[in-house]
Design an enzyme around this catalytic site. Structure first.
Site, PDB file in Angstrom:
ATOM      1  N   GLY A   1       4.221  -4.255   8.025  1.00  0.00           N
ATOM      2  CA  GLY A   1       5.292  -3.274   7.918  1.00  0.00           C
ATOM      3  C   GLY A   1       4.852  -1.854   7.622  1.00  0.00           C
ATOM      4  O   GLY A   1       5.446  -0.898   8.124  1.00  0.00           O
TER       5      GLY A   1
ATOM      6  N   ARG B   1       7.960  -3.572  -3.339  1.00  0.00           N
ATOM      7  CA  ARG B   1       7.550  -3.150  -1.994  1.00  0.00           C
ATOM      8  C   ARG B   1       8.647  -3.449  -0.949  1.00  0.00           C
ATOM      9  O   ARG B   1       9.252  -4.508  -0.933  1.00  0.00           O
ATOM     10  CB  ARG B   1       6.268  -3.886  -1.613  1.00  0.00           C
ATOM     11  CG  ARG B   1       5.752  -3.572  -0.213  1.00  0.00           C
ATOM     12  CD  ARG B   1       6.155  -4.604   0.796  1.00  0.00           C
ATOM     13  NE  ARG B   1       5.525  -4.379   2.099  1.00  0.00           N
ATOM     14  CZ  ARG B   1       5.885  -4.986   3.218  1.00  0.00           C
ATOM     15  NH1 ARG B   1       6.867  -5.859   3.215  1.00  0.00           N
ATOM     16  NH2 ARG B   1       5.267  -4.749   4.351  1.00  0.00           N
TER      17      ARG B   1
ATOM     18  N   GLY C   1       9.235  -3.281   3.304  1.00  0.00           N
ATOM     19  CA  GLY C   1       8.520  -3.123   4.573  1.00  0.00           C
ATOM     20  C   GLY C   1       9.354  -2.383   5.609  1.00  0.00           C
ATOM     21  O   GLY C   1      10.279  -1.642   5.280  1.00  0.00           O
ATOM     22  N   ASP C   2       9.011  -2.607   6.870  1.00  0.00           N
ATOM     23  CA  ASP C   2       9.688  -1.904   7.963  1.00  0.00           C
ATOM     24  C   ASP C   2      11.015  -2.537   8.362  1.00  0.00           C
ATOM     25  O   ASP C   2      11.856  -1.864   8.951  1.00  0.00           O
ATOM     26  CB  ASP C   2       8.772  -1.896   9.194  1.00  0.00           C
ATOM     27  CG  ASP C   2       8.473  -3.318   9.669  1.00  0.00           C
ATOM     28  OD1 ASP C   2       8.076  -4.156   8.821  1.00  0.00           O
ATOM     29  OD2 ASP C   2       8.636  -3.602  10.868  1.00  0.00           O
TER      30      ASP C   2
ATOM     31  N   THR D   1       8.101  -7.182  14.227  1.00  0.00           N
ATOM     32  CA  THR D   1       7.509  -8.056  13.213  1.00  0.00           C
ATOM     33  C   THR D   1       6.024  -7.746  13.123  1.00  0.00           C
ATOM     34  O   THR D   1       5.366  -7.532  14.140  1.00  0.00           O
ATOM     35  CB  THR D   1       7.724  -9.540  13.534  1.00  0.00           C
ATOM     36  OG1 THR D   1       6.988 -10.322  12.579  1.00  0.00           O
ATOM     37  CG2 THR D   1       7.263  -9.921  14.941  1.00  0.00           C
ATOM     38  N   GLY D   2       5.510  -7.707  11.907  1.00  0.00           N
ATOM     39  CA  GLY D   2       4.094  -7.402  11.729  1.00  0.00           C
ATOM     40  C   GLY D   2       3.855  -6.695  10.418  1.00  0.00           C
ATOM     41  O   GLY D   2       4.693  -6.758   9.508  1.00  0.00           O
TER      42      GLY D   2
ATOM     43  N   THR E   1       8.791 -12.722   9.919  1.00  0.00           N
ATOM     44  CA  THR E   1      10.132 -12.133  10.043  1.00  0.00           C
ATOM     45  C   THR E   1      10.865 -12.681  11.270  1.00  0.00           C
ATOM     46  O   THR E   1      10.231 -13.096  12.234  1.00  0.00           O
ATOM     47  CB  THR E   1       9.930 -10.608  10.204  1.00  0.00           C
ATOM     48  OG1 THR E   1       9.406 -10.111   8.994  1.00  0.00           O
ATOM     49  CG2 THR E   1      11.185  -9.870  10.564  1.00  0.00           C
TER      50      THR E   1
END
Ligand code: ASP
Length: 346
Positions: free
Chosen positions: A266, A240, A242-243, A263-264, A212
């Protein structure tokens, strides 16, 4: 110069003369003639070791990060807004195939690209987000349009695309986001995955999952902004999300505390409300961004199994960039100080 900018300028001067600069927290030392301003960007966290990147690849990443950082910095140095600065930086990374956002977005399990993005204005807590868009060339531009031109905060899928069309934003065929490198990553991920195997998906190597992009900035008027844009995680399924498009998880900005882009993995960033949690610690516990960021990334997220990192800037222009992975593509510049670009932990 508004009151907050004047106060933060004075504070930066006091701190620099008092020698408060630490290695962990880059303290604003721009001279008092100009109000403080800062920018930090990331291009994703994950298993990035020196063995993974050739010298040419490393140089390409650093050059693109520098270009994105410079674009945002030029706007801030000229007295522009943090909102314009984070957009400019993110759009350069969205247009590059190097990062998992826009052009270089990862593939879904079904071989498409579904993009998410969000943006937040620390001055008034306005925010905009989009999820699961397939044809919008710059998802961060759409997130900004949602914030500024709609009565909503978050739009998804076909409705978001319809809104993008009405706003006159550039639309592209989903194949615009096709790249050989990401296609190979999908194939490798699928080999490891089997079909709909939950444990295998969780165990997937980070290098197949992350990348990201994001930016945070403080402008000379004392306003903070944060922006995040992503293709999500390789081989994601079933719509799906994510965050990254979730305000408070992947993105947060509040002039009263700080601005964060994450970033990571989510799912963990959503459950631990990472971006807002960091800023709440700054706001209510009076922690520095270094302390708050380190606590959440290393002491809260990692023990829970969540991997990744964040970039943070506060109202004085201090920058912190904690991550608990092997590396995080990142760059920052405090005032007119040095350009800092880094990938690995050391
Ligand atoms: N946080 C993003 C997601 O879970 C992935 C990333 O940061 O690379 O969608």
């Amino acid at each position: 110069m508004n009151y907050l900018a004047a106060m933060t300028g004075a504070l930066a001067l006091v701190m620099s003369t008092a020698g408060c600069t630490t290695d962990e927290q880059k303290t604003n030392q721009s001279n008092n003639a100009q109000a403080p301003f800062s920018i930090a960007i990331h291009g994703g966290a994950g298993t990035i070791t020196r063995a993974d990147l050739s010298a040419e690849q490393e140089a390409a990443y650093k050059a693109k990060l520098t270009e994105a950082l410079n674009a945002g910095h030029a706007i801030l140095a000229a007295g522009g807004t943090s909102m314009d600065a984070v957009i400019a930086a993110v759009q350069i990374m969205e247009a590059s195939p190097l990062f998992n956002s826009g052009r270089g977005a990862v593939y879904t399990f079904d071989g498409e690209h579904e993009l998410d993005a969000s943006i937040m204005n620390g001055e008034n807590l306005q925010a905009g987000a989009v999820a699961g868009v397939k044809t919008v060339k710059s998802p961060i531009a759409l997130a900004r349009a949602v914030m500024e031109e709609s009565v909503h905060v978050m739009l998804s899928g076909e409705g978001a695309e319809q809104f993008a069309k009405e706003q006159g934003l550039e639309l592209v065929d989903n194949s615009y986001f096709n790249t050989e490198r990401r296609f190979e990553q999908l194939q490798r991920a699928k080999e490891k995955l089997g079909v709909a195997d939950k444990q295998a998906y969780l165990a997937l190597d980070e290098k197949y999952k992350y990348g990201t992009v994001g930016a945070v900035a403080l402008d000379q008027s004392g306003n903070l902004a944060a922006a995040t844009s992503t293709g999500g995680m390789t081989a994601k399924r079933y719509g799906r999300i994510g965050d990254s498009p979730i305000i408070g998880a992947g993105t947060w900005a509040d002039n009263a505390s700080c601005a964060v882009s994450a970033t990571g993995h989510g799912e963990y960033f959503i459950r631990y409300h990472v971006a807002a949690d960091i800023c709440s610690r700054v706001k209510y516990l009076d922690q520095s961004i270094t302390e708050a960021g380190d606590t959440v990334i290393h002491d809260v997220l990692l023990p829970a199994g969540g991997t990744g990192g964040v970039i943070i800037v506060d109202g004085e222009g201090n920058v912190a960039m904690p991550f608990n992975t092997e590396g995080m593509y990142r760059a920052s510049r405090v005032g007119n100080g040095e350009v800092e670009v880094a990938i690995y932990k050391d």
